[in-house]
Write a protein that holds these residues in place. Structure first.
Motif, PDB file in Angstrom:
ATOM      1  N   LEU A 121       0.822  -1.200   0.000  1.00 62.80           N
ATOM      2  CA  LEU A 121       0.000   0.000   0.000  1.00 62.80           C
ATOM      3  C   LEU A 121       0.861   1.258   0.000  1.00 62.80           C
ATOM      4  N   ALA A 122       1.958   1.223   0.754  1.00 63.51           N
ATOM      5  CA  ALA A 122       2.844   2.387   0.823  1.00 63.51           C
ATOM      6  C   ALA A 122       3.565   2.621  -0.501  1.00 63.51           C
ATOM      7  N   VAL A 123       3.984   1.565  -1.150  1.00 63.99           N
ATOM      8  CA  VAL A 123       4.709   1.695  -2.425  1.00 63.99           C
ATOM      9  C   VAL A 123       3.749   2.033  -3.561  1.00 63.99           C
ATOM     10  N   GLY A 124       2.514   1.573  -3.455  1.00 67.73           N
ATOM     11  CA  GLY A 124       1.525   1.893  -4.472  1.00 67.73           C
ATOM     12  C   GLY A 124       1.742   1.117  -5.763  1.00 67.73           C
ATOM     13  N   ARG A 125       1.484   1.744  -6.890  1.00 68.08           N
ATOM     14  CA  ARG A 125       1.536   1.044  -8.176  1.00 68.08           C
ATOM     15  C   ARG A 125       2.936   0.536  -8.509  1.00 68.08           C
ATOM     16  N   ASP A 126       3.964   1.148  -7.921  1.00 65.70           N
ATOM     17  CA  ASP A 126       5.335   0.703  -8.186  1.00 65.70           C
ATOM     18  C   ASP A 126       5.626  -0.664  -7.569  1.00 65.70           C
ATOM     19  N   TRP A 127       4.763  -1.123  -6.668  1.00 66.87           N
ATOM     20  CA  TRP A 127       4.958  -2.438  -6.058  1.00 66.87           C
ATOM     21  C   TRP A 127       5.031  -3.534  -7.124  1.00 66.87           C
ATOM     22  N   ASN A 128       4.249  -3.398  -8.175  1.00 67.88           N
ATOM     23  CA  ASN A 128       4.223  -4.419  -9.226  1.00 67.88           C
ATOM     24  C   ASN A 128       5.482  -4.422 -10.082  1.00 67.88           C
ATOM     25  N   LYS A 129       6.301  -3.387  -9.970  1.00 67.97           N
ATOM     26  CA  LYS A 129       7.560  -3.341 -10.692  1.00 67.97           C
ATOM     27  C   LYS A 129       8.656  -4.124  -9.977  1.00 67.97           C
ATOM     28  N   ALA A 130       8.444  -4.435  -8.727  1.00 70.18           N
ATOM     29  CA  ALA A 130       9.477  -5.087  -7.919  1.00 70.18           C
ATOM     30  C   ALA A 130       9.495  -6.587  -8.136  1.00 70.18           C
ATOM     31  N   THR A 131      10.687  -7.163  -8.095  1.00 69.72           N
ATOM     32  CA  THR A 131      10.832  -8.612  -8.144  1.00 69.72           C
ATOM     33  C   THR A 131      10.458  -9.187  -6.779  1.00 69.72           C
ATOM     34  N   PRO A 132      10.228 -10.491  -6.685  1.00 69.03           N
ATOM     35  CA  PRO A 132       9.945 -11.086  -5.379  1.00 69.03           C
ATOM     36  C   PRO A 132      11.032 -10.782  -4.342  1.00 69.03           C
ATOM     37  N   GLU A 133      12.297 -10.810  -4.749  1.00 64.31           N
ATOM     38  CA  GLU A 133      13.382 -10.504  -3.816  1.00 64.31           C
ATOM     39  C   GLU A 133      13.308  -9.044  -3.364  1.00 64.31           C
ATOM     40  N   GLN A 134      13.033  -8.136  -4.300  1.00 65.10           N
ATOM     41  CA  GLN A 134      12.916  -6.721  -3.943  1.00 65.10           C
ATOM     42  C   GLN A 134      11.719  -6.479  -3.025  1.00 65.10           C
ATOM     43  N   LYS A 135      10.620  -7.178  -3.276  1.00 61.34           N
ATOM     44  CA  LYS A 135       9.450  -7.033  -2.408  1.00 61.34           C
ATOM     45  C   LYS A 135       9.775  -7.465  -0.986  1.00 61.34           C
ATOM     46  N   LYS A 136      10.527  -8.547  -0.861  1.00 64.48           N
ATOM     47  CA  LYS A 136      10.910  -9.005   0.473  1.00 64.48           C
ATOM     48  C   LYS A 136      11.802  -7.988   1.176  1.00 64.48           C
ATOM     49  N   ARG A 137      12.764  -7.443   0.435  1.00 64.22           N
ATOM     50  CA  ARG A 137      13.663  -6.460   1.034  1.00 64.22           C
ATOM     51  C   ARG A 137      12.918  -5.188   1.422  1.00 64.22           C
ATOM     52  N   LEU A 138      11.993  -4.746   0.564  1.00 56.64           N
ATOM     53  CA  LEU A 138      11.183  -3.579   0.888  1.00 56.64           C
ATOM     54  C   LEU A 138      10.362  -3.810   2.157  1.00 56.64           C
ATOM     55  N   SER A 139       9.723  -4.973   2.234  1.00 55.48           N
ATOM     56  CA  SER A 139       8.905  -5.289   3.413  1.00 55.48           C
ATOM     57  C   SER A 139       9.758  -5.354   4.665  1.00 55.48           C
ATOM     58  N   ASP A 140      10.935  -5.966   4.573  1.00 57.28           N
ATOM     59  CA  ASP A 140      11.819  -6.090   5.731  1.00 57.28           C
ATOM     60  C   ASP A 140      12.293  -4.725   6.218  1.00 57.28           C
ATOM     61  N   GLU A 141      12.686  -3.854   5.289  1.00 60.63           N
ATOM     62  CA  GLU A 141      13.193  -2.539   5.677  1.00 60.63           C
ATOM     63  C   GLU A 141      12.076  -1.636   6.197  1.00 60.63           C
ATOM     64  N   PHE A 142      10.894  -1.715   5.586  1.00 60.56           N
ATOM     65  CA  PHE A 142       9.768  -0.913   6.054  1.00 60.56           C
ATOM     66  C   PHE A 142       9.353  -1.377   7.446  1.00 60.56           C
ATOM     67  N   ARG A 143       9.363  -2.672   7.646  1.00 58.24           N
ATOM     68  CA  ARG A 143       9.071  -3.236   8.963  1.00 58.24           C
ATOM     69  C   ARG A 143      10.049  -2.711  10.001  1.00 58.24           C
ATOM     70  N   THR A 144      11.345  -2.712   9.676  1.00 58.10           N
ATOM     71  CA  THR A 144      12.354  -2.225  10.609  1.00 58.10           C
ATOM     72  C   THR A 144      12.142  -0.759  10.934  1.00 58.10           C
ATOM     73  N   LEU A 145      11.807   0.036   9.911  1.00 55.35           N
ATOM     74  CA  LEU A 145      11.548   1.456  10.127  1.00 55.35           C
ATOM     75  C   LEU A 145      10.397   1.666  11.098  1.00 55.35           C
ATOM     76  N   LEU A 146       9.309   0.930  10.904  1.00 62.29           N
ATOM     77  CA  LEU A 146       8.156   1.089  11.766  1.00 62.29           C
ATOM     78  C   LEU A 146       8.435   0.586  13.175  1.00 62.29           C
ATOM     79  N   VAL A 147       9.161  -0.512  13.295  1.00 64.21           N
ATOM     80  CA  VAL A 147       9.492  -1.045  14.619  1.00 64.21           C
ATOM     81  C   VAL A 147      10.280  -0.022  15.429  1.00 64.21           C
ATOM     82  N   ARG A 148      11.265   0.574  14.797  1.00 58.55           N
ATOM     83  CA  ARG A 148      12.099   1.532  15.523  1.00 58.55           C
ATOM     84  C   ARG A 148      11.317   2.781  15.885  1.00 58.55           C
ATOM     85  N   THR A 149      10.434   3.194  15.010  1.00 57.50           N
ATOM     86  CA  THR A 149       9.607   4.361  15.309  1.00 57.50           C
ATOM     87  C   THR A 149       8.620   4.053  16.424  1.00 57.50           C
ATOM     88  N   TYR A 150       7.965   2.892  16.353  1.00 52.97           N
ATOM     89  CA  TYR A 150       7.015   2.501  17.393  1.00 52.97           C
ATOM     90  C   TYR A 150       7.703   2.397  18.747  1.00 52.97           C
TER      91      TYR A 150
END
Length: 213
Positions: A79-108
């Motif tokens: 949802l955060a990446v929007g339409r560009d999400w479909n441009k990402a490979t499965p590996e890139q999607k995993k890395r994006l999710s992992d890094e976004f998760r880390t960002l939110l964890v540290r902020t929370y």
């Protein structure tokens, strides 16, 4: 992104309340679940002087162990990446999710250490028993300040309800990142967005390390 970060104190405090034990998987009503676990966590945080005094490691452990299993981070990232999400490979999607998760964890976790006598008001829930995607509405009441509306977008999975977005004051957490993410992808591609998140997480980690010295 600056607008979003300015709202994170109230936003992430509400998110941090979603600490829950194994009973969550057995909850049939998302509003009942959020009320129950919010009350539990308020009790825990009020009693934990280490967290209130800024023990970030303890707050991170709390979030990692108790909160994260009940968030759908892949959907949040998509949802955060929007339409560009479909441009990402499965590996890139995993890395994006992992890094976004880390960002939110540290902020929370940082917001959790800022708890100061806030309370929660629960709004009447209008969902039906057959619903699988609902909004649970609450308000964060802060002494000396206006209430902050905090709504949870929750979806039903086979193993229970999971949060995939939080709306603070009418602004969606995940979609409020979209313009920044889209701009980064347009100039540097998906890998550039991943690197931006990596850099932000390193900066946050360095800041916390400096605070601990």
């Amino acid at each position: 992104m600056k607008l979003l970060l300015a709202k994170f104190s109230a936003l992430c405090l509400g998110l941090s309340f979603l600490v829950v034990g194994s009973a969550m998987a057995q909850e049939s009503s998302p509003d009942a679940m959020i009320k129950r676990v919010t009350d539990e966590v308020l009790t825990i945080v009020r009693a934990d002087r280490d967290i209130q005094n800024g023990n970030t490691k303890k707050a991170i452990d709390l979030v990692e162990n108790k909160v994260l299993p009940y968030f759908n981070f892949q959907r949040m990232t998509a949802l955060a990446v929007g339409r560009d999400w479909n441009k990402a490979t499965p590996e890139q999607k995993k890395r994006l999710s992992d890094e976004f998760r880390t960002l939110l964890v540290r902020t929370y976790s940082n917001a959790l250490t800022s708890y100061r006598n806030q309370t929660v008001s629960y709004k009447p829930f209008k969902g039906q028993d057959s619903d699988t995607d609902v909004i649970v509405k609450t308000e964060i009441l802060q002494p000396g300040s206006k209430p902050v509306q905090l709504d949870y977008a929750v979806e039903k999975h086979s193993d229970g309800w999971k949060v995939y977005d939080v709306i603070v004051g009418g602004i969606s957490l995940v979609t409020n990142y979209r313009d920044t993410f889209r701009q980064e992808v347009s100039t540097s591609g998906i890998d550039g967005l991943i690197q931006m998140l990596v850099t932000k997480n390193r900066q946050l980690e360095s800041g916390k390390a400096a605070d601990r010295k």
